[in-house]
Write a protein that holds these residues in place. Sequence first.
Motif, PDB file in Angstrom:
ATOM      1  N   GLU A   1       0.685  -1.559  -0.133  1.00 19.40           N
ATOM      2  CA  GLU A   1       0.072  -0.090   0.113  1.00 19.40           C
ATOM      3  C   GLU A   1       0.742   1.041   0.242  1.00 19.40           C
TER       4      GLU A   1
ATOM      5  N   LYS B   1       2.421   2.133  -3.437  1.00 16.94           N
ATOM      6  CA  LYS B   1       1.564   2.316  -3.674  1.00 16.94           C
ATOM      7  C   LYS B   1       1.285   3.736  -4.662  1.00 16.94           C
ATOM      8  N   SER B   2       1.040   4.271  -3.003  1.00 16.81           N
ATOM      9  CA  SER B   2       0.986   5.734  -2.405  1.00 16.81           C
ATOM     10  C   SER B   2       1.838   6.932  -3.571  1.00 16.81           C
ATOM     11  N   GLN B   3       3.156   6.262  -3.722  1.00 19.64           N
ATOM     12  CA  GLN B   3       4.118   6.889  -4.038  1.00 19.64           C
ATOM     13  C   GLN B   3       4.610   6.197  -5.793  1.00 19.64           C
ATOM     14  N   PRO B   4       3.726   6.766  -7.026  1.00 17.56           N
ATOM     15  CA  PRO B   4       4.174   5.804  -8.305  1.00 17.56           C
ATOM     16  C   PRO B   4       5.742   6.303  -8.562  1.00 17.56           C
ATOM     17  N   TRP B   5       6.949   7.079  -8.462  1.00 15.80           N
ATOM     18  CA  TRP B   5       7.601   7.293  -8.848  1.00 15.80           C
ATOM     19  C   TRP B   5       8.699   5.711  -8.294  1.00 15.80           C
TER      20      TRP B   5
ATOM     21  N   THR C   1       7.885   2.953  -8.838  1.00 16.37           N
ATOM     22  CA  THR C   1       7.848   1.431  -9.919  1.00 16.37           C
ATOM     23  C   THR C   1       8.204   2.132 -10.558  1.00 16.37           C
ATOM     24  N   LYS C   2       8.492   2.760 -10.938  1.00 21.78           N
ATOM     25  CA  LYS C   2       9.277   3.215 -12.703  1.00 21.78           C
ATOM     26  C   LYS C   2      10.567   3.181 -12.677  1.00 21.78           C
TER      27      LYS C   2
END
Length: 509
Positions: free
Chosen positions: A189, A192-196, A198-199
């Motif tokens: 969770e 998920k709250s910090q999209p950067w 997984t990039k």
Amino acid sequence: MTEQRIGIIDIGSNSVRLVVYERTANGAHRVIDGGKRPARLAERVDDNGFLAEEAITELLGTLNHFNMICAHNRTGHIRAVATAAIRNAANQSAILDTIKSETGLAIELLSGEDEASYGFLGMINAMDVQDGFLVDIGGGSTEVSLFRGRQLVHSVSFPFGCVSLNQKYAVKGMLSDEGLKSIEALVTEAVKSQPWLTKSPSLPLIGVGGTARAMGKIHQAVTKYPFTQTHNYPMTGTDADVLFQELFQTPFDKRRKFPGLSKDRVDVIVPGIAVLRTLFRLLKTSHYRICGSGLRDGLFHATRFPGRSMHQDVLAFSLRNVSALHPAAPKQHVMQVNRLALQLYDELRPFHLLPNRAKVLLDAASTLFRIGASIDYYEYAKHTFYLIVNSHLNGLAHRETLMIAAIASYKSKNRTRQQLLEYKELLGESDFDTIHKLGILLQLAAALDRSETQAIGRLEAVQSGSQLLLYPVRSDGTLAVEAREVEELSSDFKKLWGLIPELVQPDYT
């Protein structure tokens, strides 16, 4: 001078630590004292978020003890910081006031962002790495940062750590399958709250702080890894998973005897590694690298070098530091040998197909080859080997540190094999070949300044049949001592390089 000593106190959520740094007369930095007390502040908070009185009293005792250690060391400047446990306490300002009145210490309360940036500074000054994720799992918070080109790009602090998770989900130090699933869901969770997060797949995960260091230490103990440093220790995702499963399944009383695990981490190591491997999977990182430097080191660099706290070339910085710690080595002679060794390496380029890093190894070895003389001149090569292996040379793999130590103290092929026997699993045959070749090359460079007068201004190397003719382009005085030394080395040199070196004396007639 008292202002040459800096004390750093770090009030963490798991433990309270002190490190006393000294700047020597030669401008080197070293740790001269330190202390660590388990505190477990993160688990001593009541339902209303207040840190218990008893915990505060204990903390005051620890801080007064550390104050005395700093006083004994005549420390000129103490910088004391606190992280998550006090940051999140409902009675935060009362705690800070009490500490100030009872110990005289003004505590800096670090935000999660501050914590991440000092941790990054400590790591980046100790590792030669361009891009990656930095993960610091503390007792009460977890900082994750992305860095690119040695610059911090993003960072976030999550409000969970190994102590707080252990308190919430474990029973008597044991985590159930449900407890583990809950931790993994919590981390998922948070990510998920910090999209950067997984990039940027396929980057290394650099672990700093107690959990990561403990994981590296345990893995080294279990695999009987021969090199004693955890700094810059690589681990695969599988290594960590296998180790985790073993710790997770080991009953609490048996876990106390687990190789390499310190007794104050027996319960918190499992939730700590659980967070680490969940992040590893979600961030799609390539491998782990354990970093021995973190928050306290970052605070030291920021305090000692304000405005220029980041060192671009970490190896050069630590080479200068290690050299300055051993001032018995004759500086001008060492600089001359270093210069001649690198010049010979370039001149001999057509004869060797040594790996690209070989010149870096030769540069370091020829800078440090005399540091053992600070212990005993007659046995300096032996002491040089020991000092290099046990010095903190940053920016190098463990294998490279061993190679530099062997090149710097080179006497013969057999002696080198003997010296490196306990580390042989870290070195390949081609490494030995590189060590022998560079070792004798360094011996030749030292022979060319045997009188320690820096008589040779520049050198030209010319191959003539099986001979390597060395012409001094500019020289002062006779080079009889040097010529004799080169001659004594010539047969060993020929065995490794296929060339017989000869110093051609300038004609003074």
